[in-house]
Design a protein around this motif. Structure first.
Motif, PDB file in Angstrom:
ATOM      1  N   ALA A   1       0.817  -1.216   0.000  1.00 24.55           N
ATOM      2  CA  ALA A   1       0.000   0.000   0.000  1.00 24.55           C
ATOM      3  C   ALA A   1       0.852   1.267   0.000  1.00 24.55           C
ATOM      4  O   ALA A   1       0.350   2.348   0.287  1.00 24.55           O
ATOM      5  CB  ALA A   1      -0.915  -0.007   1.227  1.00 24.55           C
TER       6      ALA A   1
ATOM      7  N   GLU B   1       1.487   2.829  -7.516  1.00 22.69           N
ATOM      8  CA  GLU B   1       0.057   2.866  -7.844  1.00 22.69           C
ATOM      9  C   GLU B   1      -0.390   1.529  -8.452  1.00 22.69           C
ATOM     10  O   GLU B   1      -1.584   1.258  -8.542  1.00 22.69           O
ATOM     11  CB  GLU B   1      -0.286   4.021  -8.801  1.00 22.69           C
ATOM     12  N   TRP B   2       0.571   0.677  -8.841  1.00 19.11           N
ATOM     13  CA  TRP B   2       0.262  -0.608  -9.472  1.00 19.11           C
ATOM     14  C   TRP B   2       0.949  -1.706  -8.654  1.00 19.11           C
ATOM     15  O   TRP B   2       2.174  -1.613  -8.409  1.00 19.11           O
ATOM     16  CB  TRP B   2       0.784  -0.590 -10.903  1.00 19.11           C
ATOM     17  N   VAL B   3       0.192  -2.703  -8.251  1.00 20.22           N
ATOM     18  CA  VAL B   3       0.754  -3.752  -7.387  1.00 20.22           C
ATOM     19  C   VAL B   3       0.466  -5.123  -7.983  1.00 20.22           C
ATOM     20  O   VAL B   3      -0.694  -5.455  -8.255  1.00 20.22           O
ATOM     21  CB  VAL B   3       0.124  -3.679  -5.967  1.00 20.22           C
TER      22      VAL B   3
ATOM     23  N   ALA C   1      -3.458  -3.357  -0.330  1.00 22.90           N
ATOM     24  CA  ALA C   1      -3.349  -2.651  -1.614  1.00 22.90           C
ATOM     25  C   ALA C   1      -4.727  -2.172  -2.079  1.00 22.90           C
ATOM     26  O   ALA C   1      -4.883  -1.048  -2.570  1.00 22.90           O
ATOM     27  CB  ALA C   1      -2.719  -3.567  -2.664  1.00 22.90           C
TER      28      ALA C   1
ATOM     29  N   ARG D   1      -5.321   0.967  -4.840  1.00 26.58           N
ATOM     30  CA  ARG D   1      -4.337   0.739  -5.900  1.00 26.58           C
ATOM     31  C   ARG D   1      -4.934  -0.051  -7.078  1.00 26.58           C
ATOM     32  O   ARG D   1      -5.985  -0.657  -6.960  1.00 26.58           O
ATOM     33  CB  ARG D   1      -3.141  -0.066  -5.338  1.00 26.58           C
ATOM     34  N   THR D   2      -4.204  -0.064  -8.171  1.00 26.90           N
ATOM     35  CA  THR D   2      -4.515  -0.989  -9.263  1.00 26.90           C
ATOM     36  C   THR D   2      -3.796  -2.282  -8.926  1.00 26.90           C
ATOM     37  O   THR D   2      -2.567  -2.304  -8.797  1.00 26.90           O
ATOM     38  CB  THR D   2      -4.013  -0.421 -10.609  1.00 26.90           C
TER      39      THR D   2
ATOM     40  N   ALA E   1     -10.406   0.732  -5.914  1.00 23.58           N
ATOM     41  CA  ALA E   1      -9.264  -0.050  -6.428  1.00 23.58           C
ATOM     42  C   ALA E   1      -9.687  -0.743  -7.730  1.00 23.58           C
ATOM     43  O   ALA E   1     -10.860  -1.052  -7.922  1.00 23.58           O
ATOM     44  CB  ALA E   1      -8.840  -1.091  -5.405  1.00 23.58           C
TER      45      ALA E   1
END
Ligand code: NDP
Length: 386
Positions: A89, A93-95, A111, A116-117, A142
């Protein structure tokens, strides 16, 4: 602007494929955090190569090694639940959620709650938490991008269409290494034979799941949650070549499919670049050389795990959480040589007989049901072995 990315489970099969794509496009991505279970060397090497800022090792006994291996870099080494959640987290921005098993649930939720994405490979987390995860994603804004090749294929086929125009989803399955094996051969299957998947190179757990067809059962539940269709509108079709990754049938009778060579870098790249696309080194599909594609119904007698998973989905409540936890313990036991391959499905079915609890109402509930099931299945195994 570069996309800031973090990878949970960076040392695994999906994690390393994700890193491979990122390292081929350094102008597109900044790596923020990477995590692993216990592979300090793999994690440190990846963190050095990508100039990651945070490296988290879940097993605290490997922290000292990680620190030593990261000496002289700007990458911080850490361990523990808070550090894993920070990796999930933090600034990225992308996980990529590519931890194997329900161990990935809490970081995936972190996340999601951070809006997040999330590129979701960790199907066990979604199977366990189900609607709780989907609701949280909606509440926190998300985005869930399916990484599993089948769900990624469906996601691609659905692009631009209205959900009410979908008649059904058709998930393809290779059938695994024992598709044509006799009952006797399946009963005698060794861990080495079970992990030797004919088309895909994957981690040990998902490879065994592919051999029992439990993987397709988990994917059925995953598809139900991701695409909001009931069990009776999600079919499973055996397709040994793994070229057609899944299909969507629409109400007018049109069927769209996504095809490609079996290389996880294709669906991972789709999620990495989404809503754009990016180049991958995956082998191009040459249909003239492949010549023919085969399809058949799954054999639910020989592969009962698929039937059991569908029942768990239809039963709902705590059943999918129990199904997943029981399967994780049973697969680990089989891989450790504790019992025969066919016992996996039978242990899961026995665990589900105890499925009296209602649907989990929180992630804490999910974790509690998961833990209780693990204990119950460990006891069943203990009783069988003595
Ligand atoms: P691997 O076993 O190859 O990798 C698992 C990753 O999770 C590793 O980084 C591992 O670290 C880490 N890990 C393991 N246990 C823990 C833990 N307790 N806490 C934190 N991290 C942990 O698995 P795969 O890459 O094959 O699969 C990952 C997920 O993606 C699974 O849910 C699988 O079902 C799904 N998936 C995989 C596909 C594939 O092609 N492999 C295809 C579609 C979905 P370490 O290396 O240190 O053990």
């Amino acid at each position: 602007m570069k996309r800031r990315v973090s990878i949970l489970g960076a040392t695994g099969s999906v994690g390393t494929s994700t890193l491979d794509l990122i390292e081929r496009s350094p102008d597109r991505f900044d790596v923020i955090a990477l995590t692993a279970g216990s592979d300090a060397q793999g994690l440190a090497d990846a963190a050095r190569r990508t100039s990651a800022k945070l490296a988290v090792i879940a097993d605290p006994s490997h922290l000292a090694e990680l620190e030593t291996r990261l000496a002289g870099t700007d990458c911080r080494a850490a361990t523990g639940a808070d550090a894993l959640n920070e990796a999930a987290a933090g600034e990225a921005e992308w996980v990529m959620a590519a931890i194997v098993g329900c161990a990935g649930l809490v970081p995936v939720m972190a996340a999601i709650e951070a809006g997040r994405t999330v590129a979701l490979a960790n199907k066990e987390a979604l199977v366990s938490a189900g609607a709780l995860m989907i609701d949280a994603a909606a509440r926190h804004g998300a985005t869930l991008l399916p990484v599993d090749s089948e769900h990624n294929a469906i996601f691609q086929c659905l692009a631009g269409s209205r959900r009410e125009d979908v008649a059904k989803l058709i998930l393809t399955a290779s059938g695994g290494p024992f598709r044509t094996a006799s009952d006797a051969a399946i009963r005698a299957a060794t861990p080495a034979q079970a992990v030797a998947h004919p088309n895909w190179t994957m981690g040990a757990k998902i490879s065994v799941d592919s051999a029992t067809l439990m993987n397709k059962g988990l994917e059925l539940i995953e598809a139900h949650h991701l695409f909001g269709l009931p069990s009776n509108r999600i079919d499973i079709l055996i397709h040994p070549q793994s070229v057609v990754h899944s299909l969507v049938e629409f109400i007018d009778g049109s069927v769209l499919a996504q095809l490609g060579s079996p290389d996880m870098r294709v669906p991972i790249a789709y999620a990495l670049a989404w809503p754009e696309r990016m180049a991958t080194p995956a082998q191009r599909l040459d249909l003239a050389t492949i010549r023919s594609l085969d399809f058949e119904q799954p054999d639910l007698q020989q592969f009962p795990a698929l039937r059991i998973a569908r029942q768990a989905l239809e039963q709902s409540g705590a059943a999918p959480t129990i199904l997943n936890a029981a399967n994780e313990v049973a697969v680990a036991g089989f891989l450790a040589g504790q019992f025969a391959f066919t016992e996996i499905a039978s242990l899961v079915e026995q665990a589900l007989e105890r499925a009296v609890a209602g649907a989990p109402s929180s992630i804490e509930d999910v974790i509690q049901i998961d833990l209780e099931t693990r204990h119950a299945v460990a006891e069943l195994i203990e009783a069988r072995c003595h």
